[in-house]
Design an enzyme around this catalytic site. Sequence first.
Site, PDB file in Angstrom:
ATOM      1  N   SER A  25       0.738  -1.357  -0.145  1.00 41.69           N
ATOM      2  CA  SER A  25       0.154  -0.054  -0.056  1.00 41.69           C
ATOM      3  C   SER A  25       0.509   1.646   0.317  1.00 41.69           C
ATOM      4  O   SER A  25       1.544   1.264  -0.854  1.00 41.69           O
ATOM      5  CB  SER A  25      -0.855   0.003   1.215  1.00 41.69           C
ATOM      6  OG  SER A  25      -2.031   1.078   0.751  1.00 41.69           O
ATOM      7  N   HIS A  26       0.730   2.701   0.955  1.00 43.91           N
ATOM      8  CA  HIS A  26       1.382   3.143   1.533  1.00 43.91           C
ATOM      9  C   HIS A  26       2.237   3.725   2.158  1.00 43.91           C
ATOM     10  O   HIS A  26       3.470   4.545   1.872  1.00 43.91           O
ATOM     11  CB  HIS A  26       0.669   4.534   1.883  1.00 43.91           C
ATOM     12  CG  HIS A  26       0.514   3.719   3.390  1.00 43.91           C
ATOM     13  ND1 HIS A  26      -0.992   2.708   3.570  1.00 43.91           N
ATOM     14  CD2 HIS A  26       0.401   3.761   4.808  1.00 43.91           C
ATOM     15  CE1 HIS A  26      -0.674   2.583   4.784  1.00 43.91           C
ATOM     16  NE2 HIS A  26       0.352   3.190   5.735  1.00 43.91           N
TER      17      HIS A  26
ATOM     18  N   ASP B 235      -1.934   6.313  -3.550  1.00 40.12           N
ATOM     19  CA  ASP B 235      -0.610   5.915  -2.597  1.00 40.12           C
ATOM     20  C   ASP B 235      -0.427   4.853  -4.085  1.00 40.12           C
ATOM     21  O   ASP B 235      -0.408   4.452  -5.281  1.00 40.12           O
ATOM     22  CB  ASP B 235      -1.458   5.329  -1.325  1.00 40.12           C
ATOM     23  CG  ASP B 235      -2.460   4.312  -1.777  1.00 40.12           C
ATOM     24  OD1 ASP B 235      -3.283   4.596  -2.876  1.00 40.12           O
ATOM     25  OD2 ASP B 235      -1.902   3.125  -0.572  1.00 40.12           O
TER      26      ASP B 235
ATOM     27  N   ASP C  66      -1.026   1.548  -4.364  1.00 44.49           N
ATOM     28  CA  ASP C  66      -1.467   0.270  -4.314  1.00 44.49           C
ATOM     29  C   ASP C  66      -3.206   1.266  -5.106  1.00 44.49           C
ATOM     30  O   ASP C  66      -3.820   0.390  -6.094  1.00 44.49           O
ATOM     31  CB  ASP C  66      -1.726  -0.608  -3.659  1.00 44.49           C
ATOM     32  CG  ASP C  66      -2.868  -0.520  -2.519  1.00 44.49           C
ATOM     33  OD1 ASP C  66      -2.790   0.727  -2.154  1.00 44.49           O
ATOM     34  OD2 ASP C  66      -3.472  -1.389  -2.360  1.00 44.49           O
TER      35      ASP C  66
ATOM     36  N   ASP D  99      -5.452   2.269  -3.866  1.00 42.46           N
ATOM     37  CA  ASP D  99      -6.640   2.832  -2.596  1.00 42.46           C
ATOM     38  C   ASP D  99      -6.947   3.676  -1.604  1.00 42.46           C
ATOM     39  O   ASP D  99      -7.860   3.787  -1.444  1.00 42.46           O
ATOM     40  CB  ASP D  99      -6.391   1.420  -1.714  1.00 42.46           C
ATOM     41  CG  ASP D  99      -5.518   1.669  -0.792  1.00 42.46           C
ATOM     42  OD1 ASP D  99      -4.946   2.262  -0.815  1.00 42.46           O
ATOM     43  OD2 ASP D  99      -5.999   0.358  -0.509  1.00 42.46           O
ATOM     44  N   ARG D 100      -5.931   4.337  -1.769  1.00 42.13           N
ATOM     45  CA  ARG D 100      -6.039   5.837  -0.981  1.00 42.13           C
ATOM     46  C   ARG D 100      -5.715   7.324  -2.221  1.00 42.13           C
ATOM     47  O   ARG D 100      -5.871   7.259  -3.236  1.00 42.13           O
ATOM     48  CB  ARG D 100      -4.616   6.194  -0.022  1.00 42.13           C
ATOM     49  CG  ARG D 100      -5.337   4.767   1.407  1.00 42.13           C
ATOM     50  CD  ARG D 100      -4.090   5.255   2.083  1.00 42.13           C
ATOM     51  NE  ARG D 100      -3.507   3.671   3.354  1.00 42.13           N
ATOM     52  CZ  ARG D 100      -3.661   3.677   4.071  1.00 42.13           C
ATOM     53  NH1 ARG D 100      -3.272   5.137   4.483  1.00 42.13           N
ATOM     54  NH2 ARG D 100      -3.469   2.733   5.112  1.00 42.13           N
TER      55      ARG D 100
ATOM     56  N   LYS E 261     -11.458   0.123  -0.872  1.00 40.75           N
ATOM     57  CA  LYS E 261     -11.286   1.728  -1.400  1.00 40.75           C
ATOM     58  C   LYS E 261     -10.657   1.751  -2.753  1.00 40.75           C
ATOM     59  O   LYS E 261      -9.565   1.716  -2.958  1.00 40.75           O
ATOM     60  CB  LYS E 261     -11.130   2.111   0.193  1.00 40.75           C
ATOM     61  CG  LYS E 261      -9.778   1.552   0.128  1.00 40.75           C
ATOM     62  CD  LYS E 261      -8.803   2.418   1.508  1.00 40.75           C
ATOM     63  CE  LYS E 261      -7.261   1.866   2.229  1.00 40.75           C
ATOM     64  NZ  LYS E 261      -7.820   0.848   2.834  1.00 40.75           N
TER      65      LYS E 261
END
Length: 546
Positions: free
Chosen positions: A115-116, A279, A281, A283-284, A378
Amino acid sequence: MTAAVRTIATQPFDDQRAGTAGLRKKVQVFQQANYLENFVQSVFDTHPGFAGTTLVLGGDGRYHNDTAIQTILAMAAANGVARVIVGLGGIVSTPAASHLIRKYDAHGGFILSASHNPAGPRGDFGIKFNIRGGGQAASALTDAIYARSCEIDRYRCVDADTIDLHNLGTQTLGDLTIEVIDTTEDYAELMESLFDFDAIRALLTSDFRFAFDAMHAVTGPYAKRLFVERLGASPDSVRNAVPLPDFGGGHPDPNLVYAADLADEVITRGALDFAAASDGDGDRNMILGRGLFVSPGDSLAVLAANARLIPAYRDGIAGAARSMPTSRALDAVAAQQGFEAFETPTGWKFFCNLLDAGRIAVCGEESFGTGSDHVREKDGLWAVMAWLNLLAARRGESVADVLQAHWKTFGRHYYERHDYEDLSGEQADRVMQALRQQLTALPGRQFEGLTVTVADEFSYDDPIDGSRAEGQGLRVVFGDDARIVVRKSGTGTSGATLRLYLEERRSDEWELTLPTREVLSALASVADTLCGLREHTGRDAPSLIT
């Protein structure tokens, strides 16, 4: 030709329990012999029905992504999977993967991302398994996968040459068919089915100043396909659009600290009307308007309040949900507009039952995550598109205009998250215990003119399947006026991260544009008194405030 299946002896690792969104460790951990193989085989052994089915596979392009994909393909062939859909170059955003699983009725998918978190040879890597329907694996499944990983003694694979991931088309590996596809096209078609592309195109091709920062992560190709090729935005409006194995040396977390240059351009210099970032991947999201930052809680509440402006929700929404630490701005909208509002633990998987049951249409978390029922993750670009659709429909209004109107109607929930990163587990536990042991004595006490009405450890009874999640964070609630929340994060790869959430609602018009730090300073002092933050962490200030 059927490839020979090999059974390889292995020994278990004791650290393969998945966190909030999968298994995340340093790259060097995943590079250990059999480490990735053990986890993947534990999924194959635990989740029935892989034989003869379709899998989706890809990741955010971070270091080790390509190597891990080759390993998983060889293991999928050995475990009877019939077809694997892989993103071109091994690139698939997390929301796009969820969409592909749903569109092609796949048995599930492996998403390779942390992710982030930072990337590169010394950075982080991660893997998670999403089930049929596109959602994250439920706790019962992740617990079973962990249990299997603790006893695993072998994994299955086939010997194979390197699969070409950089050209579209079909390849075979024994009985396995591998389809390399351009996932940006599937995703763009999904977005066009949800939003008013004509209205957004008219906005982006006017004198409206727009920028999107992909942070050298996965959303670059998706943003170029959407904003430039489909919606006519200037090519230079999509920045840092090439995914890099180390994300260009940056930290792909879209907030005011790690996207400081973009924030300065929009907030301080007012050089853009609207800007956003996503971010690692995809999703943010971070939403910025000229002169201001839109907090994730406000963003979720505004989108819910204006859902009818989006074609997919022109008839309104049945309900919405937020994670417990997320600001209660959404609740105020639900109360006034008459739709259901749910408070769940942190973790997108807790939204999935509500989405599948049709009880909610939009949902979000304070950690810059917003989404809807179009997928079961998300989705950063969905949130950006939703804001652009809203601005296009409310012709001539700025982001500031939209927020001011919202706050006048529903009140303003001032909100901050304070992260204390790289603590020892003992330090984080001492803070939690310091507050936990006071909970029963707090109701009725006053602090800074606020009276405690509830003090508890949050638990959640799923209204769909009846499951119960306990130990989901500590809350000190001052009626509708304010809250303090403390919890440990499950997304890091080293040390412990403690998160403190501060929220205070103001409703008088003169109070709607105060500095957030000024409003929350007294509440922060109360939190330090109750939790002993300075004493137990040895820190004078948090590592990060968002």
